[in-house]
Write a protein that holds these residues in place. Structure first.
Motif, PDB file in Angstrom:
ATOM      1  N   ALA A  32      15.992 -24.001 -43.629  1.00 51.36           N
ATOM      2  CA  ALA A  32      17.049 -24.817 -44.222  1.00 51.36           C
ATOM      3  C   ALA A  32      16.883 -26.237 -43.715  1.00 51.36           C
ATOM      4  CB  ALA A  32      18.421 -24.276 -43.842  1.00 51.36           C
ATOM      5  N   LYS A  33      17.129 -27.214 -44.586  1.00 53.73           N
ATOM      6  CA  LYS A  33      16.979 -28.610 -44.169  1.00 53.73           C
ATOM      7  C   LYS A  33      18.099 -29.456 -44.776  1.00 53.73           C
ATOM      8  CE  LYS A  33      13.467 -29.448 -47.773  1.00 53.73           C
ATOM      9  NZ  LYS A  33      12.041 -29.773 -48.000  1.00 53.73           N
ATOM     10  N   PHE A  34      18.459 -30.495 -44.026  1.00 51.80           N
ATOM     11  CA  PHE A  34      19.573 -31.345 -44.398  1.00 51.80           C
ATOM     12  C   PHE A  34      19.190 -32.793 -44.128  1.00 51.80           C
ATOM     13  CE2 PHE A  34      20.921 -27.294 -42.732  1.00 51.80           C
ATOM     14  CZ  PHE A  34      21.796 -26.812 -43.701  1.00 51.80           C
ATOM     15  N   GLY A  35      19.724 -33.708 -44.941  1.00 52.64           N
ATOM     16  CA  GLY A  35      19.399 -35.105 -44.716  1.00 52.64           C
ATOM     17  C   GLY A  35      20.046 -36.018 -45.726  1.00 52.64           C
ATOM     18  N   GLN A  36      19.298 -37.056 -46.102  1.00 48.73           N
ATOM     19  CA  GLN A  36      19.805 -38.107 -46.984  1.00 48.73           C
ATOM     20  C   GLN A  36      18.845 -38.293 -48.149  1.00 48.73           C
ATOM     21  OE1 GLN A  36      22.663 -39.400 -46.125  1.00 48.73           O
ATOM     22  NE2 GLN A  36      22.967 -41.205 -47.400  1.00 48.73           N
ATOM     23  N   ALA A  37      19.409 -38.417 -49.352  1.00 47.43           N
ATOM     24  CA  ALA A  37      18.610 -38.670 -50.548  1.00 47.43           C
ATOM     25  C   ALA A  37      18.998 -40.007 -51.155  1.00 47.43           C
ATOM     26  CB  ALA A  37      18.809 -37.554 -51.575  1.00 47.43           C
ATOM     27  N   ASP A  38      18.011 -40.694 -51.719  1.00 47.98           N
ATOM     28  CA  ASP A  38      18.209 -41.960 -52.421  1.00 47.98           C
ATOM     29  C   ASP A  38      17.697 -41.764 -53.844  1.00 47.98           C
ATOM     30  OD1 ASP A  38      17.969 -44.560 -53.499  1.00 47.98           O
ATOM     31  OD2 ASP A  38      17.752 -45.424 -51.519  1.00 47.98           O
ATOM     32  N   VAL A  39      18.585 -41.898 -54.822  1.00 49.04           N
ATOM     33  CA  VAL A  39      18.232 -41.657 -56.223  1.00 49.04           C
ATOM     34  C   VAL A  39      18.432 -42.932 -57.026  1.00 49.04           C
ATOM     35  CG1 VAL A  39      18.778 -40.334 -58.307  1.00 49.04           C
ATOM     36  CG2 VAL A  39      18.829 -39.218 -56.074  1.00 49.04           C
ATOM     37  N   ASP A  40      17.427 -43.308 -57.789  1.00 45.21           N
ATOM     38  CA  ASP A  40      17.482 -44.444 -58.710  1.00 45.21           C
ATOM     39  C   ASP A  40      16.867 -43.953 -60.010  1.00 45.21           C
ATOM     40  OD1 ASP A  40      17.452 -46.788 -60.109  1.00 45.21           O
ATOM     41  OD2 ASP A  40      16.116 -47.868 -58.753  1.00 45.21           O
ATOM     42  N   ARG A  50      23.272 -41.904 -68.463  1.00 36.87           N
ATOM     43  CA  ARG A  50      23.874 -42.381 -67.229  1.00 36.87           C
ATOM     44  C   ARG A  50      22.770 -42.916 -66.322  1.00 36.87           C
ATOM     45  NH1 ARG A  50      27.399 -41.597 -70.168  1.00 36.87           N
ATOM     46  NH2 ARG A  50      29.428 -40.613 -69.828  1.00 36.87           N
ATOM     47  N   ARG A  51      23.067 -43.950 -65.588  1.00 41.13           N
ATOM     48  CA  ARG A  51      22.145 -44.551 -64.635  1.00 41.13           C
ATOM     49  C   ARG A  51      22.772 -44.459 -63.255  1.00 41.13           C
ATOM     50  NH1 ARG A  51      18.440 -48.996 -64.346  1.00 41.13           N
ATOM     51  NH2 ARG A  51      17.532 -48.867 -62.260  1.00 41.13           N
ATOM     52  N   VAL A  52      22.027 -43.969 -62.274  1.00 45.16           N
ATOM     53  CA  VAL A  52      22.526 -43.916 -60.909  1.00 45.16           C
ATOM     54  C   VAL A  52      21.551 -44.646 -59.991  1.00 45.16           C
ATOM     55  CG1 VAL A  52      23.771 -41.753 -61.260  1.00 45.16           C
ATOM     56  CG2 VAL A  52      21.428 -41.684 -60.413  1.00 45.16           C
ATOM     57  N   ASP A  53      22.105 -45.287 -58.987  1.00 47.50           N
ATOM     58  CA  ASP A  53      21.329 -45.985 -57.962  1.00 47.50           C
ATOM     59  C   ASP A  53      22.165 -45.924 -56.692  1.00 47.50           C
ATOM     60  OD1 ASP A  53      19.727 -47.505 -56.401  1.00 47.50           O
ATOM     61  OD2 ASP A  53      19.836 -49.324 -57.634  1.00 47.50           O
ATOM     62  N   ASP A  54      22.008 -44.832 -55.929  1.00 45.12           N
ATOM     63  CA  ASP A  54      22.920 -44.579 -54.818  1.00 45.12           C
ATOM     64  C   ASP A  54      22.286 -43.599 -53.840  1.00 45.12           C
ATOM     65  OD1 ASP A  54      25.191 -44.792 -53.316  1.00 45.12           O
ATOM     66  OD2 ASP A  54      26.525 -43.830 -54.762  1.00 45.12           O
ATOM     67  N   GLU A  55      22.971 -43.360 -52.727  1.00 45.58           N
ATOM     68  CA  GLU A  55      22.546 -42.413 -51.708  1.00 45.58           C
ATOM     69  C   GLU A  55      23.624 -41.356 -51.504  1.00 45.58           C
ATOM     70  OE1 GLU A  55      21.912 -44.669 -48.209  1.00 45.58           O
ATOM     71  OE2 GLU A  55      19.990 -45.488 -48.856  1.00 45.58           O
ATOM     72  N   ASP A  56      23.187 -40.161 -51.099  1.00 45.28           N
ATOM     73  CA  ASP A  56      24.137 -39.097 -50.773  1.00 45.28           C
ATOM     74  C   ASP A  56      23.446 -38.080 -49.877  1.00 45.28           C
ATOM     75  OD1 ASP A  56      26.538 -37.751 -50.697  1.00 45.28           O
ATOM     76  OD2 ASP A  56      26.252 -36.720 -52.599  1.00 45.28           O
ATOM     77  N   GLY A  57      24.228 -37.192 -49.290  1.00 43.49           N
ATOM     78  CA  GLY A  57      23.667 -36.122 -48.487  1.00 43.49           C
ATOM     79  C   GLY A  57      22.898 -35.131 -49.350  1.00 43.49           C
ATOM     80  N   THR A  58      21.875 -34.542 -48.782  1.00 43.58           N
ATOM     81  CA  THR A  58      21.063 -33.562 -49.485  1.00 43.58           C
ATOM     82  C   THR A  58      20.809 -32.359 -48.582  1.00 43.58           C
ATOM     83  OG1 THR A  58      18.959 -33.195 -50.670  1.00 43.58           O
ATOM     84  CG2 THR A  58      18.894 -34.611 -48.743  1.00 43.58           C
ATOM     85  N   ALA A  59      20.555 -31.217 -49.202  1.00 41.88           N
ATOM     86  CA  ALA A  59      20.257 -29.995 -48.456  1.00 41.88           C
ATOM     87  C   ALA A  59      19.344 -29.121 -49.303  1.00 41.88           C
ATOM     88  CB  ALA A  59      21.544 -29.246 -48.102  1.00 41.88           C
ATOM     89  N   ALA A  60      18.593 -28.258 -48.638  1.00 45.82           N
ATOM     90  CA  ALA A  60      17.699 -27.350 -49.351  1.00 45.82           C
ATOM     91  C   ALA A  60      17.478 -26.095 -48.525  1.00 45.82           C
ATOM     92  CB  ALA A  60      16.353 -28.027 -49.649  1.00 45.82           C
TER      93      ALA A  60
END
Length: 198
Positions: A32-40, A50-60
């Motif tokens: 399991a892994k956790f961190g930060q994602a940046d999506v543009d 829709r257009r997104v350009d932001d950061e949020d928490g991520t997990a897998a």
């Protein structure tokens, strides 16, 4: 930035905690892994998308099989986060305006995916290793209305993913990883993970 803790992430921690205290001889592993994602990224047509350009928490969560010390294959489920979406047209050649500067949000984009990857690995002594990931991700983006929480649209696709990371394995079968992954849909994730070879 909208941070969430998803139920599957809690389940991943509970699953790893329920594994036996000693590693067996099986080549199977889970992590399991956790961190930060940046999506543009842009989803949909120029008028209705829709257009997104932001950061949020991520997990897998990932399950894999090692063919030997240098190669593995793994499948994973990724929660890449939730993002405030600005209705297009938003100039594709320029960053979207800061959504905090407009009086309302139009929607939220919930981004998830399922992946299959090859994992080449280069041992560095007894404990450390460098590893890479190369594979494909089948992603889904649900557009959720800010009022009512209903899904108003959904987009999906298949893209390449690639990553590089550093691992540290204990003799017990417990391991730790730091990984940077990039997705062709214009997303980057930096994660820290814990795994178990059983």
């Amino acid at each position: 930035m909208h941070q969430t803790i998803r139920p599957f992430a809690v389940l991943a921690v509970l699953t790893l905690g329920a594994l036996p205290a000693r590693a067996g001889d099986s080549p199977w592993f889970a992590r399991a892994k956790f961190g930060q994602a940046d999506v543009d990224a842009a989803f949909g047509e120029p008028v209705f998308g829709r257009r997104v350009d932001d950061e949020d928490g991520t997990a897998a969560v990932e399950l894999g099989y090692r063919f030997g010390p240098h190669l593995a294959i793994q499948a994973g489920y990724h929660d890449l986060g939730e993002y405030e979406g600005l209705e297009l047209p938003c100039p594709l050649a320029q960053p979207c305006p800061d959504l905090d500067e407009i009086p309302f949000r139009l929607s939220t984009v919930e981004l998830t995916g399922v992946s299959l990857s090859l994992v080449p690995r280069l041992p560095l002594g007894e404990r450390f290793s460098l590893f890479g990931t190369i594979g494909v991700i089948d992603w889904n983006a649900d557009i959720v209305a800010d009022t009512g929480g209903d899904t108003i649209d959904s987009f999906d696709g298949q893209d390449l993913l690639a990553g590089v990371g550093l691992g540290y394995d204990l003799p017990s079968g417990l391991g730790f990883q730091l990984e940077l992954e990039g997705f062709e849909l214009d997303a980057v994730a930096l994660t820290a993970g814990v795994g178990w070879r059983f």
